[in-house]
Scaffold this active site. Sequence first.
Site, PDB file in Angstrom:
ATOM      1  N   CYS A  59      26.822 -62.494  32.631  1.00 32.42           N
ATOM      2  CA  CYS A  59      26.771 -61.388  31.677  1.00 32.42           C
ATOM      3  C   CYS A  59      25.803 -61.606  30.515  1.00 32.42           C
ATOM      4  O   CYS A  59      25.343 -60.643  29.912  1.00 32.42           O
ATOM      5  CB  CYS A  59      28.161 -61.087  31.130  1.00 32.42           C
ATOM      6  SG  CYS A  59      28.741 -62.253  29.901  1.00 32.42           S
ATOM      7  N   CYS A  88      28.220 -70.828  28.517  1.00 31.49           N
ATOM      8  CA  CYS A  88      29.532 -70.922  29.178  1.00 31.49           C
ATOM      9  C   CYS A  88      29.481 -71.877  30.359  1.00 31.49           C
ATOM     10  O   CYS A  88      30.518 -72.305  30.846  1.00 31.49           O
ATOM     11  CB  CYS A  88      30.012 -69.548  29.630  1.00 31.49           C
ATOM     12  SG  CYS A  88      29.038 -68.837  30.965  1.00 31.49           S
ATOM     13  N   CYS A 129      29.154 -51.480  20.501  1.00 27.54           N
ATOM     14  CA  CYS A 129      30.290 -52.358  20.156  1.00 27.54           C
ATOM     15  C   CYS A 129      29.777 -53.705  19.651  1.00 27.54           C
ATOM     16  O   CYS A 129      30.463 -54.422  18.947  1.00 27.54           O
ATOM     17  CB  CYS A 129      31.224 -52.553  21.347  1.00 27.54           C
ATOM     18  SG  CYS A 129      30.703 -53.817  22.516  1.00 27.54           S
ATOM     19  N   ILE A 368      16.842 -76.673  41.660  1.00 32.53           N
ATOM     20  CA  ILE A 368      16.563 -76.320  43.052  1.00 32.53           C
ATOM     21  C   ILE A 368      17.472 -77.133  43.976  1.00 32.53           C
ATOM     22  O   ILE A 368      18.042 -76.621  44.944  1.00 32.53           O
ATOM     23  CB  ILE A 368      15.046 -76.512  43.355  1.00 32.53           C
ATOM     24  CG1 ILE A 368      14.736 -76.096  44.779  1.00 32.53           C
ATOM     25  CG2 ILE A 368      14.575 -77.937  43.107  1.00 32.53           C
ATOM     26  CD1 ILE A 368      13.260 -75.934  45.051  1.00 32.53           C
ATOM     27  N   GLY A 369      17.674 -78.397  43.615  1.00 35.03           N
ATOM     28  CA  GLY A 369      18.516 -79.249  44.447  1.00 35.03           C
ATOM     29  C   GLY A 369      19.972 -78.803  44.422  1.00 35.03           C
ATOM     30  O   GLY A 369      20.647 -78.791  45.451  1.00 35.03           O
ATOM     31  N   ASN A 371      21.096 -75.887  44.108  1.00 36.57           N
ATOM     32  CA  ASN A 371      21.217 -74.715  44.968  1.00 36.57           C
ATOM     33  C   ASN A 371      21.340 -75.148  46.431  1.00 36.57           C
ATOM     34  O   ASN A 371      22.213 -74.680  47.166  1.00 36.57           O
ATOM     35  CB  ASN A 371      19.985 -73.817  44.770  1.00 36.57           C
ATOM     36  CG  ASN A 371      20.040 -72.558  45.591  1.00 36.57           C
ATOM     37  OD1 ASN A 371      20.006 -72.624  46.812  1.00 36.57           O
ATOM     38  ND2 ASN A 371      20.125 -71.407  44.931  1.00 36.57           N
ATOM     39  N   PHE A 831      36.730 -48.133  26.246  1.00 34.24           N
ATOM     40  CA  PHE A 831      36.596 -47.169  27.356  1.00 34.24           C
ATOM     41  C   PHE A 831      37.949 -46.772  27.945  1.00 34.24           C
ATOM     42  O   PHE A 831      38.054 -46.424  29.120  1.00 34.24           O
ATOM     43  CB  PHE A 831      35.667 -47.732  28.455  1.00 34.24           C
ATOM     44  CG  PHE A 831      34.462 -48.444  27.897  1.00 34.24           C
ATOM     45  CD1 PHE A 831      33.544 -47.752  27.118  1.00 34.24           C
ATOM     46  CD2 PHE A 831      34.271 -49.800  28.098  1.00 34.24           C
ATOM     47  CE1 PHE A 831      32.442 -48.407  26.563  1.00 34.24           C
ATOM     48  CE2 PHE A 831      33.185 -50.460  27.552  1.00 34.24           C
ATOM     49  CZ  PHE A 831      32.269 -49.759  26.783  1.00 34.24           C
ATOM     50  N   ALA A1115      39.868 -39.895  24.038  1.00 34.29           N
ATOM     51  CA  ALA A1115      39.589 -38.501  24.366  1.00 34.29           C
ATOM     52  C   ALA A1115      38.468 -37.896  23.524  1.00 34.29           C
ATOM     53  O   ALA A1115      38.415 -36.685  23.312  1.00 34.29           O
ATOM     54  CB  ALA A1115      40.847 -37.649  24.270  1.00 34.29           C
ATOM     55  N   GLU A1292      32.848 -38.835  25.929  1.00 35.14           N
ATOM     56  CA  GLU A1292      33.147 -38.918  27.357  1.00 35.14           C
ATOM     57  C   GLU A1292      32.384 -37.934  28.244  1.00 35.14           C
ATOM     58  O   GLU A1292      31.934 -38.298  29.333  1.00 35.14           O
ATOM     59  CB  GLU A1292      34.650 -38.702  27.576  1.00 35.14           C
ATOM     60  CG  GLU A1292      35.472 -39.838  27.046  1.00 35.14           C
ATOM     61  CD  GLU A1292      36.940 -39.495  27.001  1.00 35.14           C
ATOM     62  OE1 GLU A1292      37.708 -40.067  27.767  1.00 35.14           O
ATOM     63  OE2 GLU A1292      37.310 -38.636  26.174  1.00 35.14           O
TER      64      GLU A1292
HETATM   65  C1  LIG Z   1      24.948 -66.183  37.691  1.00 32.64           C
HETATM   66  C2  LIG Z   1      24.308 -66.909  38.839  1.00 32.64           C
HETATM   67  C3  LIG Z   1      23.561 -66.190  39.738  1.00 32.64           C
HETATM   68  C4  LIG Z   1      22.975 -66.835  40.831  1.00 32.64           C
HETATM   69  N1  LIG Z   1      22.265 -66.097  41.723  1.00 32.64           N
HETATM   70  C5  LIG Z   1      21.711 -66.717  42.787  1.00 32.64           C
HETATM   71  C6  LIG Z   1      20.948 -65.982  43.726  1.00 32.64           C
HETATM   72  O1  LIG Z   1      20.767 -64.781  43.613  1.00 32.64           O
HETATM   73  N2  LIG Z   1      20.412 -66.653  44.766  1.00 32.64           N
HETATM   74  C7  LIG Z   1      20.583 -67.996  44.911  1.00 32.64           C
HETATM   75  O2  LIG Z   1      20.052 -68.569  45.852  1.00 32.64           O
HETATM   76  N3  LIG Z   1      21.290 -68.707  44.037  1.00 32.64           N
HETATM   77  C8  LIG Z   1      21.867 -68.102  42.991  1.00 32.64           C
HETATM   78  N4  LIG Z   1      22.600 -68.837  42.095  1.00 32.64           N
HETATM   79  C9  LIG Z   1      22.879 -70.240  42.373  1.00 32.64           C
HETATM   80  C10 LIG Z   1      22.036 -71.170  41.564  1.00 32.64           C
HETATM   81  O3  LIG Z   1      20.766 -71.231  42.104  1.00 32.64           O
HETATM   82  C11 LIG Z   1      22.732 -72.502  41.577  1.00 32.64           C
HETATM   83  O4  LIG Z   1      23.932 -72.364  40.853  1.00 32.64           O
HETATM   84  C12 LIG Z   1      21.931 -73.593  40.941  1.00 32.64           C
HETATM   85  O5  LIG Z   1      20.682 -73.724  41.534  1.00 32.64           O
HETATM   86  C13 LIG Z   1      22.653 -74.909  41.042  1.00 32.64           C
HETATM   87  O6  LIG Z   1      21.922 -75.856  40.318  1.00 32.64           O
HETATM   88  P1  LIG Z   1      22.599 -76.705  39.183  1.00 32.64           P
HETATM   89  O7  LIG Z   1      21.579 -77.625  38.703  1.00 32.64           O
HETATM   90  O8  LIG Z   1      23.227 -75.858  38.178  1.00 32.64           O
HETATM   91  O9  LIG Z   1      23.676 -77.460  40.042  1.00 32.64           O
HETATM   92  P2  LIG Z   1      25.045 -78.064  39.562  1.00 32.64           P
HETATM   93  O10 LIG Z   1      25.986 -76.965  39.270  1.00 32.64           O
HETATM   94  O11 LIG Z   1      24.839 -79.070  38.531  1.00 32.64           O
HETATM   95  O12 LIG Z   1      25.470 -78.750  40.922  1.00 32.64           O
HETATM   96  C14 LIG Z   1      25.825 -78.013  42.040  1.00 32.64           C
HETATM   97  C15 LIG Z   1      26.486 -78.908  43.069  1.00 32.64           C
HETATM   98  O13 LIG Z   1      25.512 -79.720  43.667  1.00 32.64           O
HETATM   99  C16 LIG Z   1      25.698 -81.089  43.383  1.00 32.64           C
HETATM  100  N5  LIG Z   1      24.376 -81.604  43.115  1.00 32.64           N
HETATM  101  C17 LIG Z   1      23.486 -81.103  42.213  1.00 32.64           C
HETATM  102  N6  LIG Z   1      22.306 -81.742  42.361  1.00 32.64           N
HETATM  103  C18 LIG Z   1      22.475 -82.622  43.345  1.00 32.64           C
HETATM  104  C19 LIG Z   1      21.602 -83.567  43.980  1.00 32.64           C
HETATM  105  N7  LIG Z   1      20.349 -83.687  43.597  1.00 32.64           N
HETATM  106  N8  LIG Z   1      22.105 -84.294  44.976  1.00 32.64           N
HETATM  107  C20 LIG Z   1      23.367 -84.179  45.369  1.00 32.64           C
HETATM  108  N9  LIG Z   1      24.246 -83.316  44.817  1.00 32.64           N
HETATM  109  C21 LIG Z   1      23.789 -82.542  43.825  1.00 32.64           C
HETATM  110  C22 LIG Z   1      26.675 -81.132  42.242  1.00 32.64           C
HETATM  111  O14 LIG Z   1      27.485 -82.245  42.279  1.00 32.64           O
HETATM  112  C23 LIG Z   1      27.481 -79.864  42.482  1.00 32.64           C
HETATM  113  O15 LIG Z   1      28.466 -80.109  43.447  1.00 32.64           O
HETATM  114  C24 LIG Z   1      23.160 -68.231  40.993  1.00 32.64           C
HETATM  115  C25 LIG Z   1      23.902 -68.954  40.061  1.00 32.64           C
HETATM  116  C26 LIG Z   1      24.469 -68.305  38.990  1.00 32.64           C
HETATM  117  C27 LIG Z   1      25.298 -69.070  38.017  1.00 32.64           C
HETATM  118  S1  FES Z   2      28.396 -54.183  25.379  1.00 33.08           S
HETATM  119 FE1  FES Z   2      26.447 -53.796  24.542  1.00 33.08          FE
HETATM  120  S2  FES Z   2      26.899 -52.778  22.714  1.00 33.08           S
HETATM  121 FE2  FES Z   2      28.848 -52.967  23.681  1.00 33.08          FE
HETATM  122  S1  FES Z   3      27.121 -65.569  31.085  1.00 42.14           S
HETATM  123 FE1  FES Z   3      28.911 -64.411  30.734  1.00 42.14          FE
HETATM  124  S2  FES Z   3      29.916 -65.644  29.302  1.00 42.14           S
HETATM  125 FE2  FES Z   3      28.293 -66.874  29.895  1.00 42.14          FE
END
Ligand SMILES: Cc1cc2nc3c(=O)[nH]c(=O)nc-3n(C[C@H](O)[C@H](O)[C@H](O)COP(=O)(O)OP(=O)(O)OC[C@H]3O[C@@H](n4cnc5c(N)ncnc54)[C@H](O)[C@@H]3O)c2cc1C
Ligand code: FES
Ligand code: FES
Length: 1361
Positions: A59, A88, A129, A368-369, A371, A831, A1115, A1292
Amino acid sequence: MDKPENSSEPPPPPDRLIFTVNGERFEVPEVDPSTTLLEFLRTNTPFKSPKLGCGEGGCGACVVLLSKRNPNPNPSLNEIEHFTVSSCLTLLCSINNCSITTSEGLGSSKDGIFHPIHERFSGFHASQCGFCTPGMCMSLFSAIINSENDSNRPSKSGFSKLTVSEAEKSVSGNLCRCTGYRPIADACKSFASDVDLEDLGVNSFWRKKRDSIEKVNLSRLLPHYNPKDHASSILKDGCNFASGLLNSEKHSWYTPLTIEDLRMLLSQRSDRTVEKTGNRIKLVVGNTANGYYKETEKYDKYIDLRYIPELSVVKKNSSGIEFGAAISISKVISYLKQQNCESDLICSKIANHLEKIGSEFVRNSASIGGNLVMAQRKYFPSDITTLLLAVDSTVTILTGQHPHKHEKITIEEFLQKPHMGPTNVLLNVHIPFIGQTKNKANNLNSRLTFESYRASPRPLGNALPYLNAAFLSDISETEKNGVLVNYINLAFGAYGTKRAKRASRVEEYLCGKILSVAVLNEAVELVKSDVVSDEGTSYGAYRSSLAVGFLFQFLNTFLGDLSDYFKKSLLLEGSDRTKNIEMLSSAKQVMESSRDFYPVGEPMKKIAASIQASGEAVYVDDIPSPPNCLYGAFIYSTKPSARVNNISFNSNTPTAVISSKDIPEKGENIGSTTIFASEPLFSPDFSRCAGDRIAFVVAETQKRANVAAKTAVLDYDTQDLDPPILTVEEAVERSSFFEVPPFLTPSNVGDFDRGMIESDHKIVNSEIKLGSQYYFYLENQTALAIPDEDNTIAVYSSIQNPEYAQIVIARCLGIPEHNVRVITRRVGGGFGGKAMKAIPVAAACALAAHKLHRPVRTYLDRKTDMILAGGRHPMKITYTVGFKSNGKITALHLNILIDAGVTEDSSILIPHNIISSLKKYDFGALSFDLKLCKTNRTSKSAMRGPGEVQGSYIAEAIIENIASHLLIKSDDVRTVNLHKYETLKIFYGSASEECVDYTLPFIWDRVAESSSYFSRVCLVEGFNKSNIWIKRGISRVPIVHELILRPAAGKVSVLWDGSIVVEVGGIELGQGLWTKVKQVAAYALGSIKCGEVFDKIRVVQADTLSLVQGGLTAASTTSESSCEAIRICCNLLVERLAPLREKLEEEIGIPVNWETLILQAHFRNINLGVNSYFVPDSSSSRYLNYGAAVSEVEVNILTGETRILRTDIVYDCGQSMNPAVDLGQIEGAFVQGLGFFMQEEYLTNAEGLVVTDSTWNYKIPTIDTIPKQFNVEVLNSGHHRNRILSSKASGEPPLLLAASVHCATRAAIGAAREQMKSWGAVEGVDSSFHLDVPATMPVVKQLCGLNVVETYLQSLIALEP
Ligand SMILES: Cc1cc2nc3c(=O)[nH]c(=O)nc-3n(C[C@H](O)[C@H](O)[C@H](O)COP(=O)(O)OP(=O)(O)OC[C@H]3O[C@@H](n4cnc5c(N)ncnc54)[C@H](O)[C@@H]3O)c2cc1C
Ligand code: FES
Ligand code: FES
């Protein structure tokens, strides 16, 4: 800030977490390593601007700027990098030695100076808001400072280096539920170097005579921006700590600097140790995975991988590029974009695709890792794996069991391996330079092509795809035969299988083939059998059809040498909507202020908008916790109609479990009440529905309470119980209804049987089903209860009706109402969801506080909020309609079954509201049978336009059906059925007021003219003839909305210094109520003519012991009534003061000013406090309001994606009290309506438990899904005798206008079906189809034909000689 210094400062101990927030230094000797930055900021610092909206990265309410010294400085990069993160998800320990900036850090009222971002958000009316605003400001700020750091960009005085498009995109991951985004886009664009300021919308900087102001002056009128004062240079120094990594047993946090260190740490743990000692290790980089998986388990050791060089560097050599696994996606993107190599195209296309992952603030920390590991280990629907699969990437893994083993394997092998164990580490990802390895044809003619695709509910704004695909091919153009496929890689992912995979059978089939229609046809058939979702995946057939569409689209790009006929037929112009995502391109606002009641009528900016932007505005959860405070969380059931025998806890037992058993002897188990019925606070022994409140756990922190509630185990038993009622049909079968009192039962109009006799055509028993919608206020439900002396209690609640909360709490605790003070300052979006549904939240806190004699607060997590909320009423409608050959309706009968859920709540009002808004057309005769069904589902509550949005839509669905039946234009059917004033009177009685008040016929023509409706209808027809894969539709829709003024209380007091305090029952929800009230107070007090008093007025929070009879803010009319209550107070004050003023002026011979008058009044004991209770005259309390909208959309029939090209709205505000505020209501409501009609699926499982319970699966509109051109006219329809200061409500009704988008979509689908018919299809081409609400991508695609490509190809085959 750029130079590391402070060498005099001793290095901090390595086990001490150290960082700054807005320049303030924090040292944390010990912390639970699972603590997030947001938790820390909100509980341990005074900085409350980062808000908790979701806890999922979905968000943007929590976005902060993180500044850190680059651990591996690259001389070409700045040493200190600044980027946004979602606080967060960011773990506190990971920000060691960093500096955090929140919105307060940019400027504040305390500093006496706001940042121009704050001022522009406020001046462009971009904060309602305000709950989303600090996060928005930080996203924009980060984009600005990063553009400033780019020395290749030209600078322009007064502007940042951002482009308009970048400025808009900077907030594409931030959600706002109030504004509709248009003003936010304008605030952002005002910083862009290429902006035409003339194009920006209504604002408080050049609001008057803007046409005559020279462009050059406009920028001078804006709060000044210059990089020196307002970009990175304003950041408080924070990264100057002597280096020292956090390596701490105390924190259980480790930052190894080498692979060897890492290996040592990992080797301290073996699987046997885990079993024996419970020693659990978590590798962590960005921790963003927690947004998806929301782990609650505890780890003993966190290992931060970001400081190991092998995992953080990019290596490029002749074979390709290798990315360390801990590199953030943002950095991968920027690196790929900088490439200038053979694989240039592939790099930039991968980068473009990566930019659609999550949002900027997620990509900045997501590695990237991480993911890939999520995809490998937990089957996360990754985009990255699909891309890497298509380009034959490899990865290197360090396996813990074999310390020295570095395993290099293909991405395919990686995905197919057994799940990586917790000690396996992904070291890097290698993207080969394809040209050198794959150009197998070794042929000069051969061409390498790479494309990637993605179909997701939002093009940019953070949405996982239904399916993604990446294709790589090498083709040669042969002289005679056409295009030869030498080589092809087809990767598909995220479609509901465990892993991304290659469509190997299609690859094999295509390799070596010359492309032709027949080959395409065969490939398409094969891909359908290769790309099949796992059983149970939603929209499986849709996802397969996407695979077909993307493959077809890709192969089409090679058909250049085919015959002209084929070329033309495969026209795909503009069909790939994901490639160039345009944001809002333009918007025009027309409004005419009235000065009759000045300053009423002025488009003033909203009170407190600037402190909302800087994050200083205080919401309930921003109030610091009193000493000894406890935190609560609801335990809810997940089964309907079941006994609950026991609750047990797996995790640590909470401090207390509060249920109805804790209600004092004289109290009552009551959780909410209306004038019709009450409902229990808890249902401890019997769960009536999935999502019933069973108990309230209380613990020392919110996190612990949440974990306890989440892990509580409920022991259910359904033996000998009747099965639950989960559908309206079952409710009818078992006669399970709520009674609607006669005075709220709508009446039939005319004689239905006679109307049917008069008709030429009939449609009998046609059916419509409408689902629910969730409020999605950005601020979740929250309350804080503080017990006081002598059995009294104060409750801070984010609520639309504190008065009812006071009544309920008093009854629940068995104490008099005067012992209960409920205080509400502002609400972060309501709302309707914070009317009844906020009461049990306040009551539960009050009960717990009363019982435990300690303050108790709660802030619901998003999931619990979504499960308990109830939301909009679902319903099933069956209708029979008779009509003439020209579309004039003569009779309509409806059977409507409304799902009210398990308790009445405010459902009793719904039948009236449905019929009231449905009557916008002259149906001749109208009869109906409405049943309010009592089911075992969560109780539904009023949501913005409750019943009205459904009623208005039902009328449109009927009109559309008639038009399809008669094969005439639906606009003609609408026009012929619009009311004349005479019929309006028959249908609405006294609410229709006088003929001159009926502005709809005028509005109907006006919107046609301002939108060039009729000429665009022709253009749309022309477009549809010449485009195969994109179809357009346009639609014009009217609304008639009945409003009822309700009584309202007000109080005005004048203090010694002349400052004025205003209290109203109405709650400031973001709708600008306080601003209008202040304007009215200034107008009314101004009549004493002692100078301007506007700036002396302060509107203060609602307090049920200070102002009684506050009532319910709902309303749309509360602003009007509250204004009138205040006007009465002010008039009384003027009456009291006027004789004194005359006397004083006589005495001193000159006009007295306000301060003198008031001082004298105090000395002469004049009562300067006035209360009022405005009770509207019953003969004129009801009135109608009108509006109309024209929307044009285009539908991609390969994916089902709908883009809204343009919307024009004309809406009657009477003489608006504040046209800027009303404009905000119109745009915001319209976009919320878009969510209902096009995007938001609020789904439950078979037991009625809400399953769309997060930002991952509930998709409200974002800035990239609003109309590209968004024009609104706030019509000033002049004087209205019976209206308060001639104004009309806006909160509304405009929501209902979003049906125009739905109808336009239906028209576009109609064109697609016509085309299918022309290709010889017989099924799915009927013109009288029904388009469900919401018209999501799968729904639209289904109606356009899941097999549209196959049908098309077969029609071509049939044509071939
Ligand atoms: C709001 C949101 C939207 C997203 N949208 C998409 C999307 O549209 N498409 C998409 O593909 N992805 C999406 N993602 C996923 C995002 O790409 C992954 O959350 C992110 O890449 C994870 O990376 P991190 O460094 O935060 O991993 P972490 O959260 O730190 O780790 C993830 C997991 O992998 C393990 N880990 C991390 N690095 C390693 C490593 N090098 N070796 C071994 N284990 C490891 C950790 O222990 C954990 O279990 C989204 C994520 C969020 C939060
Ligand atoms: S959520 Fe954007 S102004 Fe209320
Ligand atoms: S992105 Fe929604 S509270 Fe962190």
